[in-house]
Design a protein around this motif. Structure first.
Motif, mmCIF file in Angstrom:
data_model
loop_
_atom_site.group_PDB
_atom_site.id
_atom_site.type_symbol
_atom_site.label_atom_id
_atom_site.label_comp_id
_atom_site.label_asym_id
_atom_site.label_seq_id
_atom_site.Cartn_x
_atom_site.Cartn_y
_atom_site.Cartn_z
ATOM 1 N N ASP A 39 0.816 -1.087 -0.034
ATOM 2 C CA ASP A 39 -0.175 -0.023 -0.017
ATOM 3 C C ASP A 39 0.712 1.210 -0.017
ATOM 4 O O ASP A 39 0.723 2.255 -0.599
ATOM 5 N N VAL A 40 1.780 1.231 0.742
ATOM 6 C CA VAL A 40 2.651 2.323 0.946
ATOM 7 C C VAL A 40 3.268 2.650 -0.415
ATOM 8 O O VAL A 40 3.476 3.578 -0.882
ATOM 9 N N GLU A 41 3.962 1.563 -0.971
ATOM 10 C CA GLU A 41 4.564 1.741 -2.297
ATOM 11 C C GLU A 41 3.901 2.261 -3.556
ATOM 12 O O GLU A 41 4.385 3.061 -4.222
ATOM 13 N N MET A 42 2.667 1.769 -3.356
ATOM 14 C CA MET A 42 1.632 2.162 -4.239
ATOM 15 C C MET A 42 1.301 3.584 -4.221
ATOM 16 O O MET A 42 1.411 4.582 -5.046
ATOM 17 N N LEU A 43 1.075 4.112 -2.841
ATOM 18 C CA LEU A 43 0.751 5.712 -2.531
ATOM 19 C C LEU A 43 2.040 6.356 -3.017
ATOM 20 O O LEU A 43 1.923 7.647 -3.538
ATOM 21 N N ARG A 44 3.012 6.012 -2.455
ATOM 22 C CA ARG A 44 4.329 6.904 -3.096
ATOM 23 C C ARG A 44 4.553 6.952 -4.243
ATOM 24 O O ARG A 44 4.891 8.069 -4.774
ATOM 25 N N THR A 45 3.988 5.888 -5.132
ATOM 26 C CA THR A 45 4.318 5.923 -6.587
ATOM 27 C C THR A 45 3.365 6.717 -7.191
ATOM 28 O O THR A 45 3.706 7.897 -7.899
ATOM 29 N N ILE A 46 2.111 6.702 -6.704
ATOM 30 C CA ILE A 46 1.327 7.759 -7.188
ATOM 31 C C ILE A 46 1.665 9.473 -6.848
ATOM 32 O O ILE A 46 1.591 10.030 -7.410
ATOM 33 N N GLY A 47 2.069 9.604 -5.587
ATOM 34 C CA GLY A 47 2.595 11.012 -5.230
ATOM 35 C C GLY A 47 3.532 11.263 -6.029
ATOM 36 O O GLY A 47 3.708 12.355 -6.678
ATOM 37 N N GLN A 48 4.452 10.247 -6.595
ATOM 38 C CA GLN A 48 5.945 10.764 -7.531
ATOM 39 C C GLN A 48 5.053 10.968 -8.651
ATOM 40 O O GLN A 48 5.839 12.053 -9.363
ATOM 41 N N MET A 49 4.223 10.236 -9.268
ATOM 42 C CA MET A 49 3.479 10.582 -10.734
ATOM 43 C C MET A 49 2.897 12.101 -10.878
ATOM 44 O O MET A 49 3.139 12.706 -11.515
ATOM 45 N N LYS A 50 2.252 12.448 -9.388
ATOM 46 C CA LYS A 50 1.903 13.504 -9.414
ATOM 47 C C LYS A 50 2.713 14.819 -9.365
ATOM 48 O O LYS A 50 2.425 15.619 -10.075
ATOM 49 N N LYS A 51 3.695 14.514 -8.712
ATOM 50 C CA LYS A 51 4.729 15.464 -8.642
ATOM 51 C C LYS A 51 5.418 15.922 -9.994
ATOM 52 O O LYS A 51 5.812 16.994 -10.402
ATOM 53 N N GLN A 52 5.527 14.708 -10.641
ATOM 54 C CA GLN A 52 6.201 14.891 -12.047
ATOM 55 C C GLN A 52 5.413 15.538 -13.186
ATOM 56 O O GLN A 52 5.693 15.915 -14.063
ATOM 57 N N GLY A 53 4.037 15.242 -12.977
ATOM 58 C CA GLY A 53 2.912 15.487 -14.059
ATOM 59 C C GLY A 53 2.270 16.781 -13.735
ATOM 60 O O GLY A 53 1.980 17.460 -14.416
#
Length: 79
Positions: free
Chosen positions: A65-79
């Motif tokens: 769960d933590v990995e998925m949420l961090r990945t989504i957060g990183q995608m949000k920051k990049q886009g």
């Protein structure tokens, strides 16, 4: 399932409208991301209808769960 850029653009616009309507909600998630996004954190959500009926659930974050949420957060920051 095919990738539809138009639907993605619509979703982006809807999310921006949601953020403008509920400015404290994204701030809540930023605080969680900064201080509580770790295995073992419990997230609880309660919904109350206009008639007063309540729905409540919670989940305890695991490593994936933590990995998925961090990945989504990183995608949000990049886009």
């Amino acid at each position: 399932m095919a990738f539809d850029p138009f639907r993605l653009m619509q979703l982006s616009q809807m999310l921006e409208t949601f953020r403008q309507s509920h400015p404290k909600f994204p701030l809540f998630f930023k605080a969680v991301e900064a201080d509580a996004l770790m295995e073992g954190t419990i997230i609880e959500i309660t919904a109350k209808s206009p008639e007063g009926k309540e729905y409540c659930t919670n989940l305890k974050l695991n490593a994936s769960d933590v990995e998925m949420l961090r990945t989504i957060g990183q995608m949000k920051k990049q886009g």
